[in-house]
Design an enzyme around this catalytic site. Sequence first.
Site, short mmCIF file in Angstrom:
data_model
loop_
_atom_site.label_atom_id
_atom_site.label_comp_id
_atom_site.label_asym_id
_atom_site.label_seq_id
_atom_site.Cartn_x
_atom_site.Cartn_y
_atom_site.Cartn_z
N ASP A 46 20.53 14.75 17.85
CA ASP A 46 21.74 14.83 18.67
C ASP A 46 21.49 14.16 20.02
O ASP A 46 20.72 14.67 20.84
CB ASP A 46 22.12 16.30 18.90
CG ASP A 46 23.37 16.43 19.75
OD1 ASP A 46 24.47 16.35 19.18
OD2 ASP A 46 23.24 16.57 20.99
N TYR A 51 22.97 11.02 27.96
CA TYR A 51 21.56 11.45 28.00
C TYR A 51 20.64 10.28 28.35
O TYR A 51 19.45 10.50 28.62
CB TYR A 51 21.11 12.08 26.67
CG TYR A 51 21.90 13.28 26.21
CD1 TYR A 51 22.82 13.91 27.04
CD2 TYR A 51 21.74 13.80 24.93
CE1 TYR A 51 23.55 15.01 26.61
CE2 TYR A 51 22.46 14.91 24.49
CZ TYR A 51 23.37 15.50 25.34
OH TYR A 51 24.08 16.58 24.89
N1 LIG Z 1 27.83 18.77 24.07
C1 LIG Z 1 27.42 19.21 25.22
O1 LIG Z 1 28.18 19.27 26.21
C2 LIG Z 1 26.00 19.65 25.36
C3 LIG Z 1 25.56 20.32 26.53
C4 LIG Z 1 24.24 20.73 26.61
C5 LIG Z 1 23.36 20.49 25.55
N2 LIG Z 1 23.79 19.80 24.44
C6 LIG Z 1 22.88 19.53 23.29
O2 LIG Z 1 22.27 20.74 22.89
C7 LIG Z 1 20.86 20.59 22.88
C8 LIG Z 1 20.16 21.90 23.15
O3 LIG Z 1 20.58 22.47 24.37
P1 LIG Z 1 19.64 22.61 25.65
O4 LIG Z 1 18.64 21.53 25.65
O5 LIG Z 1 20.56 22.72 26.81
O6 LIG Z 1 19.01 24.05 25.51
P2 LIG Z 1 18.22 24.93 24.43
O7 LIG Z 1 17.94 24.18 23.20
O8 LIG Z 1 18.95 26.22 24.34
O9 LIG Z 1 16.89 25.25 25.22
C9 LIG Z 1 15.94 24.28 25.49
C10 LIG Z 1 14.81 24.95 26.28
O10 LIG Z 1 14.22 25.97 25.50
C11 LIG Z 1 12.82 25.74 25.35
N3 LIG Z 1 12.47 26.11 23.96
C12 LIG Z 1 12.77 25.44 22.83
N4 LIG Z 1 12.35 26.11 21.75
C13 LIG Z 1 11.76 27.24 22.21
C14 LIG Z 1 11.13 28.33 21.57
N5 LIG Z 1 11.03 28.40 20.24
N6 LIG Z 1 10.62 29.32 22.35
C15 LIG Z 1 10.72 29.26 23.70
N7 LIG Z 1 11.32 28.26 24.37
C16 LIG Z 1 11.84 27.25 23.62
C17 LIG Z 1 12.62 24.28 25.63
O11 LIG Z 1 11.35 24.07 26.22
P3 LIG Z 1 10.34 22.88 25.81
O12 LIG Z 1 11.14 21.62 25.67
O13 LIG Z 1 9.43 22.85 26.98
O14 LIG Z 1 9.68 23.29 24.54
C18 LIG Z 1 13.73 23.98 26.64
O15 LIG Z 1 13.32 24.32 27.94
C19 LIG Z 1 20.63 19.52 23.94
O16 LIG Z 1 19.34 18.93 23.87
C20 LIG Z 1 21.75 18.56 23.62
O17 LIG Z 1 21.39 17.76 22.50
C21 LIG Z 1 25.10 19.40 24.34
#
Ligand SMILES: NC(=O)c1ccc[n+]([C@@H]2O[C@H](COP(=O)([O-])OP(=O)(O)OC[C@H]3O[C@@H](n4cnc5c(N)ncnc54)[C@H](OP(=O)(O)O)[C@@H]3O)[C@@H](O)[C@H]2O)c1
Length: 277
Positions: A46, A51
């Site tokens: 994704d 990004y």
């Molecule tokens: N459409 C939209 O408007 C929108 C908005 C925001 C996000 N997104 C998409 O959604 C994806 C995910 O959202 P996000 O990146 O905001 O947040 P998330 O996936 O909820 O959280 C990511 C964070 O959690 C940590 N993490 C991951 N797996 C873990 C685990 N098993 N245990 C503990 N910590 C863990 C990661 O750390 P490390 O990386 O250090 O492991 C990172 O700091 C984004 O990458 C993007 O592709 C879309």
Amino acid sequence: MATAPLLTLNDGRSMPALGFGTYSINGDEAPGLFVQAIEAGYRLLDTATRYENEVEVGRGIAESGAARDDLFVTTKLPGSGHGSEGPRVELEASLERLGLDHVDLYLIHWPNPLEDKYVETWAALVELREAGLAASIGVSNFLPEHLERIVAATGVAPAVNQVELHPYFPQEEQRAADAELGTVTQSWTPLGRKTGLLDEPVLAEIGEKHGLTPGQVVLRWHTQIGAAPIPKSATPERFRANLDIFGATLDDGDLAQIASLATGQRIGGDPRSHQEF
Ligand SMILES: NC(=O)c1ccc[n+]([C@@H]2O[C@H](COP(=O)([O-])OP(=O)(O)OC[C@H]3O[C@@H](n4cnc5c(N)ncnc54)[C@H](OP(=O)(O)O)[C@@H]3O)[C@@H](O)[C@H]2O)c1
């Protein structure tokens, strides 16, 4: 190797039930991480124009040696591309950066309702699907009222609505509105990035019962309530674990305990007012 099961979309195509979020994975180390994610079994990547990592995602795909048809690549239209002409220009530029001739899913990143161009933008995405530049089309951060307008104007329901969704903000009404259109709700920030969600004691307790980490418990919750999470991790050990959840099943009591964590608070922008360009 773990893999995610496939969900059938309302256009007849299929999409992995869990994918790899790439937001904030940029720079020289990014392609290597994407290769490792694909090697770990991730099939859905994704990304978004915003990004600024489509080039790195494309490099990772090429370096992985994976067959194109085995992968599911999502990218998103930035707000500056809203209108009837912008989506084609933006998608062609994304494809160039990705090094691909089509994406599997193209999303309108935010509705930007104050601009009010999302209806004509959606009509342009329908044309991009017909032209084969996007196999499936969808939206992100669309509220029920936004969905209603685009479907009334075009007769085409989005295959996916990607929205903020995690146990603190479980989006019951939004999920019901999506389901009525056969639209899959995809969960962004599924792990509640930086909220302390994963430190909730109840998640550790449930995890202990099933041999899962708190992160795995939350991701299994998403898939069991019918949502498709796209967790981001730049840590190979974590992103491998995040995919390896389908062998366990949470019971009704577990799901009820997780439901009790809901606060109704968003982490990200409110689609009614958020402006993304
Ligand atoms: N459409 C939209 O408007 C929108 C908005 C925001 C996000 N997104 C998409 O959604 C994806 C995910 O959202 P996000 O990146 O905001 O947040 P998330 O996936 O909820 O959280 C990511 C964070 O959690 C940590 N993490 C991951 N797996 C873990 C685990 N098993 N245990 C503990 N910590 C863990 C990661 O750390 P490390 O990386 O250090 O492991 C990172 O700091 C984004 O990458 C993007 O592709 C879309």
